[in-house]
Each structure stands twice: as C-alpha cells, then as structure tokens.
Design an enzyme around this catalytic site. Structure first.
Site, mmCIF file in Angstrom:
data_model
loop_
_atom_site.group_PDB
_atom_site.id
_atom_site.type_symbol
_atom_site.label_atom_id
_atom_site.label_comp_id
_atom_site.label_asym_id
_atom_site.label_seq_id
_atom_site.Cartn_x
_atom_site.Cartn_y
_atom_site.Cartn_z
ATOM 1 N N SER A 165 49.470 40.662 45.619
ATOM 2 C CA SER A 165 48.352 42.248 45.361
ATOM 3 C C SER A 165 48.916 43.306 46.571
ATOM 4 O O SER A 165 49.777 43.818 46.808
ATOM 5 C CB SER A 165 46.465 41.854 45.430
ATOM 6 O OG SER A 165 45.720 42.907 45.334
ATOM 7 N N ASP B 293 45.217 43.988 33.858
ATOM 8 C CA ASP B 293 44.593 43.913 35.652
ATOM 9 C C ASP B 293 43.953 45.508 35.599
ATOM 10 O O ASP B 293 44.054 46.535 36.028
ATOM 11 C CB ASP B 293 45.950 44.086 36.282
ATOM 12 C CG ASP B 293 45.647 44.402 38.458
ATOM 13 O OD1 ASP B 293 44.446 44.108 38.208
ATOM 14 O OD2 ASP B 293 46.801 43.131 38.791
ATOM 15 N N HIS C 273 44.186 40.103 37.600
ATOM 16 C CA HIS C 273 44.236 40.406 38.159
ATOM 17 C C HIS C 273 44.452 38.556 38.866
ATOM 18 O O HIS C 273 43.677 38.364 39.276
ATOM 19 C CB HIS C 273 43.715 41.368 39.440
ATOM 20 C CG HIS C 273 44.034 41.393 40.741
ATOM 21 N ND1 HIS C 273 45.421 42.609 40.237
ATOM 22 C CD2 HIS C 273 43.292 41.312 42.016
ATOM 23 C CE1 HIS C 273 45.674 42.995 41.474
ATOM 24 N NE2 HIS C 273 44.818 42.232 42.714
#
Length: 229
Positions: A117, A166, A197
C-alpha cells in the site's frame, strides 16, 4: 520521540541478501514479519528481512489523527493530490536503510525494496530514484503517481500485485501503475488476485518465487541436481 529500530529477521546462515519491506498506513514493522514462512524460501536462503517503522505523524484524510505513515494522504484523489515532499523524506529514510545494509556487507544488487500500500509506493519511488540499481522492487496493493519523473534502472525487476476487489487502493490504480511503468520501458511482472486490500496465500507463494529468482536462491536439492548435471 525517536523512531524505533526496524524489526530484523536474520537467516539461518550469514546473510548475503536483504529485503527491506515497508508496511502500510497505520501499521508498523511487525505487520509482515509473520508471513515469511509462507514465502517457502529455501531453508538456507541467506536473506535478511528488514521491517522498518514509519514515523508517527498526522494524516489529513483521517481527520489529522496521528499514526505511522510514510507520507500524508490529503484527499481521496490519490493521483493528483500527492504529498511529494513527504514521499521524498521517506525515500531518503529508505536510502539510509540501504546504506546500512551495504555497510553490513550486502551489495546493492543483492537488496530488494518491498512495500504494501503506502509502503509499496515508497518502495517504487525509492527504488526507481536511487543512484544504483537494486536486485528488484516489490510493490503490493499500491499505486504510483509522479511516474513521469522516473528514468533510471529500466532493467531492474519490478513485481506488482493487486487485489481485484480492493476498496482502499482501487484496482484501476494498481493497473495504471503497471501500465505507466511498462510504457516507460520498465521490467514489470504483474499478478492480480480475487481479494480486497490484503495479501493472500497464492500471492505470498508468487512473492517467494519472484524473490528466489531475482536473488538467485536455490534449495539444497536444486543445488545438488545442478552439480550432478
């Protein structure tokens, strides 16, 4: 208050390679330490894993709440409203981590930058702006704004993976990062998975295979078969 030292996991033999793995927003250096067995690396792999902690700072999109963050997230416009100054600061922190590994005897071409991320964005930016080519960059569930500034190390292996569902970093942004880097001539391997995610078992297996490839890791069985041949 000073930032704590990274979580470091040493291999069973003297280290001859390093993976510097950056966590996501609000997590810390312990976040990915437990996934290492799922990478299925050879028992004698010789890879040191370094999991640094991002500094604690306010994050605008979370109402200014302080948390571990590599840079500020100012709005939902992740492509155009970018904290470029904060990204540069974190990249320099990563350069220092690379220098520490180099000073410990690990050559730069034996160092992989990895991140999830927000950490994946920093891994890409740091790896593609560092003075020397590294072994590779691994970017998970992330995005890559400001790609126009990159021109170094086009042969360096890059692994990008993303969840198809996601809700945090939309799949389209991960695919855009892939496409933008390929368009600039970068060597990108892409994987996507039916997940949110997060990371999944199949992804961790693919990560282990990619690391084994870019770091030329071989199990004892593979080494024996090669010698017999």
């Amino acid at each position: 208050m000073s930032n704590p030292s990274p979580v470091i996991i040493e291999p069973n033999r003297p280290a001859n390679a390093s993976v510097i793995w950056l966590h996501g927003l609000g997590a810390d250096g312990y976040d990915f330490a437990e996934v290492l067995p799922s990478l299925n690396l050879p028992d004698d792999h010789g890879v040191r894993f370094v999991f640094p902690h991002a500094p604690i700072q306010p994050v605008t999109i979370n109402g200014g709440m302080t948390m571990r963050s590599w840079f500020d997230i100012r709005s939902m416009d992740l492509v155009n409203d970018v904290d470029s100054a904060g990204i540069r600061v974190s990249c320099h922190q990563v350069y220092k981590l690379i220098a520490q590994q180099r000073d410990s005897g690990i050559a730069e071409q034996r160092i992989v930058l990895a991140g999830f991320s927000q950490g994946g964005l920093i891994a890409l930016h740091a790896g593609l702006s560092y003075d020397h080519a590294l072994a590779g960059v691994m970017a998970l569930s992330t995005w890559c704004p400001l790609v126009e500034q990159f021109y170094l190390h086009r042969q360096m292996p890059i692994f990008i993976a993303h969840g198809q569902q996601d809700p945090v970093i939309p799949f389209a942004l991960g695919a855009q990062a892939r496409d933008d880097l390929i368009a600039k001539g970068y060597n990108v391997a892409w994987q996507d998975y039916p997940m949110h995610h997060q990371v999944c078992v199949a992804e961790l297996t693919a990560i282990g295979q990619w690391l084994s490839q870019v770091l030329a890791l071989r199990s004892e069985e593979d080494s024996t078969n090669s010698e017999e041949a």
